[in-house]
Motif scaffolding. Sequence first.
Motif, PDB file in Angstrom:
ATOM      1  N   ALA A 186       9.647 -42.827 -16.676  1.00 50.93           N
ATOM      2  CA  ALA A 186       8.535 -41.924 -16.370  1.00 50.93           C
ATOM      3  C   ALA A 186       8.975 -40.861 -15.378  1.00 50.93           C
ATOM      4  N   LEU A 187       9.722 -41.268 -14.361  1.00 50.54           N
ATOM      5  CA  LEU A 187      10.193 -40.320 -13.349  1.00 50.54           C
ATOM      6  C   LEU A 187      11.065 -39.241 -13.966  1.00 50.54           C
ATOM      7  N   ASP A 188      12.004 -39.632 -14.817  1.00 50.89           N
ATOM      8  CA  ASP A 188      12.914 -38.646 -15.397  1.00 50.89           C
ATOM      9  C   ASP A 188      12.241 -37.792 -16.468  1.00 50.89           C
ATOM     10  N   ASN A 189      11.220 -38.340 -17.122  1.00 53.68           N
ATOM     11  CA  ASN A 189      10.430 -37.510 -18.033  1.00 53.68           C
ATOM     12  C   ASN A 189       9.773 -36.372 -17.265  1.00 53.68           C
ATOM     13  N   VAL A 190       9.215 -36.682 -16.108  1.00 53.38           N
ATOM     14  CA  VAL A 190       8.528 -35.662 -15.314  1.00 53.38           C
ATOM     15  C   VAL A 190       9.532 -34.683 -14.710  1.00 53.38           C
ATOM     16  N   ALA A 191      10.706 -35.188 -14.346  1.00 58.53           N
ATOM     17  CA  ALA A 191      11.731 -34.330 -13.717  1.00 58.53           C
ATOM     18  C   ALA A 191      12.454 -33.457 -14.733  1.00 58.53           C
ATOM     19  N   PHE A 192      12.278 -33.730 -16.023  1.00 58.42           N
ATOM     20  CA  PHE A 192      13.043 -33.035 -17.059  1.00 58.42           C
ATOM     21  C   PHE A 192      12.820 -31.521 -17.027  1.00 58.42           C
ATOM     22  N   GLY A 193      11.547 -31.092 -16.929  1.00 53.89           N
ATOM     23  CA  GLY A 193      11.249 -29.665 -16.931  1.00 53.89           C
ATOM     24  C   GLY A 193      11.898 -28.917 -15.785  1.00 53.89           C
ATOM     25  N   PRO A 194      11.700 -29.370 -14.546  1.00 50.19           N
ATOM     26  CA  PRO A 194      12.367 -28.700 -13.426  1.00 50.19           C
ATOM     27  C   PRO A 194      13.890 -28.682 -13.559  1.00 50.19           C
ATOM     28  N   ARG A 195      14.473 -29.758 -14.074  1.00 52.66           N
ATOM     29  CA  ARG A 195      15.926 -29.776 -14.254  1.00 52.66           C
ATOM     30  C   ARG A 195      16.356 -28.680 -15.221  1.00 52.66           C
ATOM     31  N   CYS A 196      15.551 -28.475 -16.297  1.00 47.63           N
ATOM     32  CA  CYS A 196      15.865 -27.408 -17.265  1.00 47.63           C
ATOM     33  C   CYS A 196      15.730 -26.028 -16.630  1.00 47.63           C
ATOM     34  N   GLN A 197      14.925 -25.936 -15.568  1.00 51.22           N
ATOM     35  CA  GLN A 197      14.761 -24.663 -14.868  1.00 51.22           C
ATOM     36  C   GLN A 197      15.822 -24.455 -13.797  1.00 51.22           C
ATOM     37  N   GLY A 198      16.758 -25.394 -13.701  1.00 51.64           N
ATOM     38  CA  GLY A 198      17.857 -25.243 -12.764  1.00 51.64           C
ATOM     39  C   GLY A 198      17.638 -25.877 -11.404  1.00 51.64           C
ATOM     40  N   VAL A 199      16.545 -26.661 -11.267  1.00 49.89           N
ATOM     41  CA  VAL A 199      16.281 -27.334  -9.991  1.00 49.89           C
ATOM     42  C   VAL A 199      17.286 -28.485  -9.839  1.00 49.89           C
ATOM     43  N   PRO A 200      17.912 -28.628  -8.664  1.00 58.61           N
ATOM     44  CA  PRO A 200      18.846 -29.737  -8.450  1.00 58.61           C
ATOM     45  C   PRO A 200      18.192 -31.085  -8.722  1.00 58.61           C
ATOM     46  N   LYS A 201      19.004 -32.047  -9.186  1.00 54.45           N
ATOM     47  CA  LYS A 201      18.490 -33.345  -9.621  1.00 54.45           C
ATOM     48  C   LYS A 201      17.673 -34.040  -8.540  1.00 54.45           C
ATOM     49  N   THR A 202      18.185 -34.083  -7.322  1.00 53.87           N
ATOM     50  CA  THR A 202      17.482 -34.783  -6.236  1.00 53.87           C
ATOM     51  C   THR A 202      16.127 -34.142  -5.962  1.00 53.87           C
ATOM     52  N   GLU A 203      16.101 -32.827  -5.927  1.00 51.22           N
ATOM     53  CA  GLU A 203      14.842 -32.123  -5.667  1.00 51.22           C
ATOM     54  C   GLU A 203      13.853 -32.318  -6.809  1.00 51.22           C
ATOM     55  N   ALA A 204      14.359 -32.277  -8.050  1.00 43.16           N
ATOM     56  CA  ALA A 204      13.493 -32.458  -9.213  1.00 43.16           C
ATOM     57  C   ALA A 204      12.877 -33.855  -9.230  1.00 43.16           C
ATOM     58  N   ARG A 205      13.685 -34.864  -8.913  1.00 43.24           N
ATOM     59  CA  ARG A 205      13.169 -36.233  -8.894  1.00 43.24           C
ATOM     60  C   ARG A 205      12.186 -36.441  -7.747  1.00 43.24           C
ATOM     61  N   ARG A 206      12.414 -35.771  -6.624  1.00 39.39           N
ATOM     62  CA  ARG A 206      11.476 -35.871  -5.505  1.00 39.39           C
ATOM     63  C   ARG A 206      10.119 -35.268  -5.894  1.00 39.39           C
ATOM     64  N   ALA A 207      10.156 -34.109  -6.549  1.00 37.87           N
ATOM     65  CA  ALA A 207       8.916 -33.470  -6.993  1.00 37.87           C
ATOM     66  C   ALA A 207       8.216 -34.316  -8.051  1.00 37.87           C
ATOM     67  N   ALA A 208       9.021 -34.928  -8.941  1.00 32.21           N
ATOM     68  CA  ALA A 208       8.447 -35.786  -9.988  1.00 32.21           C
ATOM     69  C   ALA A 208       7.774 -37.002  -9.379  1.00 32.21           C
ATOM     70  N   ALA A 209       8.390 -37.577  -8.368  1.00 30.39           N
ATOM     71  CA  ALA A 209       7.796 -38.746  -7.710  1.00 30.39           C
ATOM     72  C   ALA A 209       6.460 -38.387  -7.066  1.00 30.39           C
ATOM     73  N   ALA A 210       6.387 -37.194  -6.463  1.00 42.40           N
ATOM     74  CA  ALA A 210       5.135 -36.751  -5.845  1.00 42.40           C
ATOM     75  C   ALA A 210       4.041 -36.571  -6.899  1.00 42.40           C
ATOM     76  N   LEU A 211       4.409 -36.052  -8.070  1.00 42.46           N
ATOM     77  CA  LEU A 211       3.424 -35.860  -9.137  1.00 42.46           C
ATOM     78  C   LEU A 211       2.967 -37.197  -9.703  1.00 42.46           C
ATOM     79  N   LEU A 212       3.888 -38.139  -9.858  1.00 40.65           N
ATOM     80  CA  LEU A 212       3.490 -39.463 -10.345  1.00 40.65           C
ATOM     81  C   LEU A 212       2.543 -40.140  -9.357  1.00 40.65           C
ATOM     82  N   GLU A 213       2.785 -39.939  -8.071  1.00 42.63           N
ATOM     83  CA  GLU A 213       1.861 -40.485  -7.076  1.00 42.63           C
ATOM     84  C   GLU A 213       0.502 -39.812  -7.188  1.00 42.63           C
ATOM     85  N   ARG A 214       0.512 -38.517  -7.426  1.00 41.21           N
ATOM     86  CA  ARG A 214      -0.736 -37.757  -7.559  1.00 41.21           C
ATOM     87  C   ARG A 214      -1.584 -38.256  -8.719  1.00 41.21           C
ATOM     88  N   VAL A 215      -0.939 -38.668  -9.829  1.00 43.88           N
ATOM     89  CA  VAL A 215      -1.698 -39.163 -10.990  1.00 43.88           C
ATOM     90  C   VAL A 215      -1.832 -40.685 -10.964  1.00 43.88           C
TER      91      VAL A 215
END
Length: 343
Positions: free
Chosen positions: A88-117
């Motif tokens: 689930a985390l990497d599914n959410v991080a996939f879009g930012p990674r495609c936009q060039g966001v570094p992996k650690t930052e993308a996963r951090r943002a994904a974790a925040a969104l998963l917490e939000r939902v």
Amino acid sequence: MTLHARLVVTRPAFTLDIDLRVEPGEVVALLGPNGAGKTTALRALAGLTRMSGGQIGLRGRPLHTLPAESRPIGMVFQDYLLFPHLSALDNVAFGPRCQGVPKTEARRAAAALLERVGLAGRAAAKPRQLSGGQAQRVALARALAVRPELLLLDEPLAALDAHTRLEVRSQLRRHLNDFDGVTVLVTHDPLDAMVLADRLIVIENGAIVQQGTPGEVARRPRTDYVARLVGLNLYRGLADGTQVKVDELLFSTADSLDGPAFVAFAPAAVALYRSRPDGSPRNLWQATIDGIERHGDNVRVHLDGPIAAFADITPAAVADLDLTPGQRIWASVKATETHAYPA
């Protein structure tokens, strides 16, 4: 961030031609029967269906000239289309990674969104380990992860069972309230549309036939499809004051107007009698029972005659009246429960 679009898609036996204007923070639902053009419109906005004409503008910038992957959109598909091999985390991080966001930052943002939902505890789960409601929330988080200006939802609750749908619908409404971009939702379910959307746009045969707030559309349907959707009997006639001529019937109504008019009343407002009632009640006609079926806690009686109508009565009333298909019956509606508005 206003969306202003004219969507024209021409096919051999079908043409979609609609104008959309959606404000920032607004949720608009495209509603209509199967084949009306709802999903075609959504896919045209996303760049997944080629337009024959028109244009799409968002924040004053043209989108229709951009390929799908370059448009500032997030999309939740009917079947969610989560990557089965990713958590689930990497599914959410996939879009930012495609936009060039570094992996650690993308996963951090994904974790925040998963917490939000509400899915912080399911970050490591693969899609096959998620319930339908959880998968829907992961799909929403994935769509929001790319920080879209336009959020597109294609039947987002259709894959859920009735119990899960009730819970997820209320959660989704809260998440949409927090999104300050433009949201366009496609659904065939009137309850989803009424609960989730600020405004409804009804499409039939590739054209807009009605739009307004859920309350406006429910109170004043303008097509048979919309009337069935909101549970009203609807007719077109000619008004003269508080009376409206519909075919051979003359309806007395609670409203006064002149000229072409719609007449609407609820099935629950229709009273049925085995013989002509005493006195001279207004809005009385004789009909034939065309069918009888359960409808929630009541029974829906299909009436045929000078007008086709639905009447909702209790099971006890069906027994008392001894109703059967093919039977002749008298039907009436009080003038105070019969509403007219301009056609």
